[in-house]
Enzyme design. Structure first.
Site, PDB file in Angstrom:
ATOM      1  N   ASP A  25       0.834  -1.193   0.000  1.00 19.89           N
ATOM      2  CA  ASP A  25       0.000   0.000   0.000  1.00 19.89           C
ATOM      3  C   ASP A  25       0.877   1.253   0.000  1.00 19.89           C
ATOM      4  O   ASP A  25       1.992   1.229   0.544  1.00 19.89           O
ATOM      5  CB  ASP A  25      -0.902   0.026   1.237  1.00 19.89           C
ATOM      6  CG  ASP A  25      -2.020  -1.004   1.161  1.00 19.89           C
ATOM      7  OD1 ASP A  25      -2.287  -1.485   0.045  1.00 19.89           O
ATOM      8  OD2 ASP A  25      -2.619  -1.312   2.208  1.00 19.89           O
ATOM      9  N   TYR A  46       5.928  -8.417   9.001  1.00 23.99           N
ATOM     10  CA  TYR A  46       5.655  -6.979   9.113  1.00 23.99           C
ATOM     11  C   TYR A  46       5.897  -6.483  10.537  1.00 23.99           C
ATOM     12  O   TYR A  46       5.729  -7.227  11.504  1.00 23.99           O
ATOM     13  CB  TYR A  46       4.185  -6.688   8.781  1.00 23.99           C
ATOM     14  CG  TYR A  46       3.740  -7.049   7.389  1.00 23.99           C
ATOM     15  CD1 TYR A  46       3.848  -6.141   6.330  1.00 23.99           C
ATOM     16  CD2 TYR A  46       3.170  -8.297   7.120  1.00 23.99           C
ATOM     17  CE1 TYR A  46       3.412  -6.477   5.053  1.00 23.99           C
ATOM     18  CE2 TYR A  46       2.734  -8.630   5.849  1.00 23.99           C
ATOM     19  CZ  TYR A  46       2.854  -7.719   4.823  1.00 23.99           C
ATOM     20  OH  TYR A  46       2.431  -8.042   3.565  1.00 23.99           O
ATOM     21  N   ASP A  83      -7.135   2.104   8.111  1.00 21.72           N
ATOM     22  CA  ASP A  83      -5.773   2.626   8.227  1.00 21.72           C
ATOM     23  C   ASP A  83      -5.832   4.139   8.422  1.00 21.72           C
ATOM     24  O   ASP A  83      -6.916   4.723   8.551  1.00 21.72           O
ATOM     25  CB  ASP A  83      -4.920   2.252   7.005  1.00 21.72           C
ATOM     26  CG  ASP A  83      -5.489   2.787   5.686  1.00 21.72           C
ATOM     27  OD1 ASP A  83      -6.246   3.783   5.716  1.00 21.72           O
ATOM     28  OD2 ASP A  83      -5.179   2.219   4.632  1.00 21.72           O
ATOM     29  N   ARG A 130      -4.551  -4.783   8.042  1.00 24.04           N
ATOM     30  CA  ARG A 130      -5.599  -3.850   8.496  1.00 24.04           C
ATOM     31  C   ARG A 130      -6.715  -4.600   9.217  1.00 24.04           C
ATOM     32  O   ARG A 130      -7.191  -4.162  10.267  1.00 24.04           O
ATOM     33  CB  ARG A 130      -6.154  -3.062   7.303  1.00 24.04           C
ATOM     34  CG  ARG A 130      -5.220  -1.957   6.807  1.00 24.04           C
ATOM     35  CD  ARG A 130      -5.805  -1.262   5.598  1.00 24.04           C
ATOM     36  NE  ARG A 130      -5.796  -2.121   4.429  1.00 24.04           N
ATOM     37  CZ  ARG A 130      -6.641  -2.015   3.401  1.00 24.04           C
ATOM     38  NH1 ARG A 130      -7.602  -1.103   3.432  1.00 24.04           N
ATOM     39  NH2 ARG A 130      -6.542  -2.809   2.369  1.00 24.04           N
TER      40      ARG A 130
END
Length: 290
Positions: A37, A65, A79, A175
């Site tokens: 993203d 992550y 987000d 998310r």
């Protein structure tokens, strides 16, 4: 120039932006193995030249992550890009190390996850975010994912933020994970920051920025040091040496008899790397050729 480079993507640019810039540097075909993203940073493996043929071996890699979860607020996009649509209190007891660690542990393993409505998954030919932008209701089917490991890194009680690291399967939406963690902490939340630190064997420590690439684009010795050649990428695969005669047949697409186990092999002629082949039922067929 054929191979793989590990780029560290900056916040604010798309994966397509990075591909475009690197394509202009190398003047070669460039592809990636999965988008990040625009708000996310970190590891973005790029395939250069004939390295693009490796994509089929990279798309299912696990990812790691580092995430900052903002608690107490919910956004429409899950987000920091979306507007806040809900606010809830965050109990102090829920910000204690032990409590958060216990909650995170519940997410380890295989599970069904509902992707966020603001995503590119298609339903009836349309992307989910197209429905969301028009305010249209659509049923989103859960998908199976796996969380291999998840651990707490830091808590900021004043800002009501927690930082954690997660290693997960392809298709995991961080998310959605953030919202689910917030729910188990008896509040709401959204993904504030996202940094991808590993894709398969490619990690952030060996990555370079696009600015570094631009700075050294004419320095071929430097380029050779940072690019992962196809031979290096497949170095753990066994090798097959072919004679001149068999190599000619192989390159022309003829399947060769090989008494070998099924799998991928590095192909050589006089110790010169030619590419890869795949053995299936004692037959060797061409795969990636330099």
């Amino acid at each position: 120039m054929d191979g793989i480079i590990i780029v560290s993507k900056n916040k604010g640019c798309t994966s397509h932006d990075v591909v475009y810039q690197v394509k202009n540097i190398f003047k070669e075909k460039v592809g990636h193995t999965g988008t990040l993203d625009p708000m996310a940073t970190g590891v973005l493996p790029l395939l250069i030249g004939k390295g693009t043929q490796c994509s089929k071996y990279l798309i299912n890699h696990n990812k790691t992550y580092q995430v900052v979860l903002q608690l107490g607020k919910k956004t429409e996009t899950a987000d920091s890009e979306g507007k806040i649509i809900e606010e809830r209190n965050v109990e102090k007891k829920n910000l204690q190390d032990k409590n958060i660690e216990n909650v995170l542990k519940t997410f380890k393993g295989k599970q069904k996850q509902i992707p966020p409505i603001y995503s590119a998954i298609k339903v009836k030919g349309k992307k989910l975010y197209e429905y969301a932008r028009k305010g249209e209701k659509v049923e989103v089917q859960p998908r199976e994912i796996e969380i291999y490991d998840i651990k707490l890194l830091k808590i900021d009680e004043n800002k009501k933020q927690i930082q954690f690291e997660v290693k997960c399967s392809k298709g995991t939406y961080i998310r959605s994970l953030c919202e689910d963690i917030a729910t188990k902490l008896e509040t709401v939340g959204y993904m504030l920051e996202l940094k991808r630190i590993q894709v398969g064997d490619f990690n952030i420590e060996k990555s370079i920025s696009v600015d570094e690439l631009k700075e050294h684009e004419k320095d071929m010795e430097w380029i050779k040091k940072i690019i992962i050649t196809l031979e290096q990428f497949f170095i753990e695969k066994p090798e097959i040496q072919l004679s001149e005669k068999k190599l000619a047949l192989f390159l022309n697409g003829v399947n060769l008899t090989q008494d070998k186990h099924n799998g991928i092999y590095r192909i050589y002629n006089k110790n010169i790397f030619i590419g890869t082949g795949v053995v299936s039922n004692n037959l060797l067929k061409r795969d990636i050729i330099l």
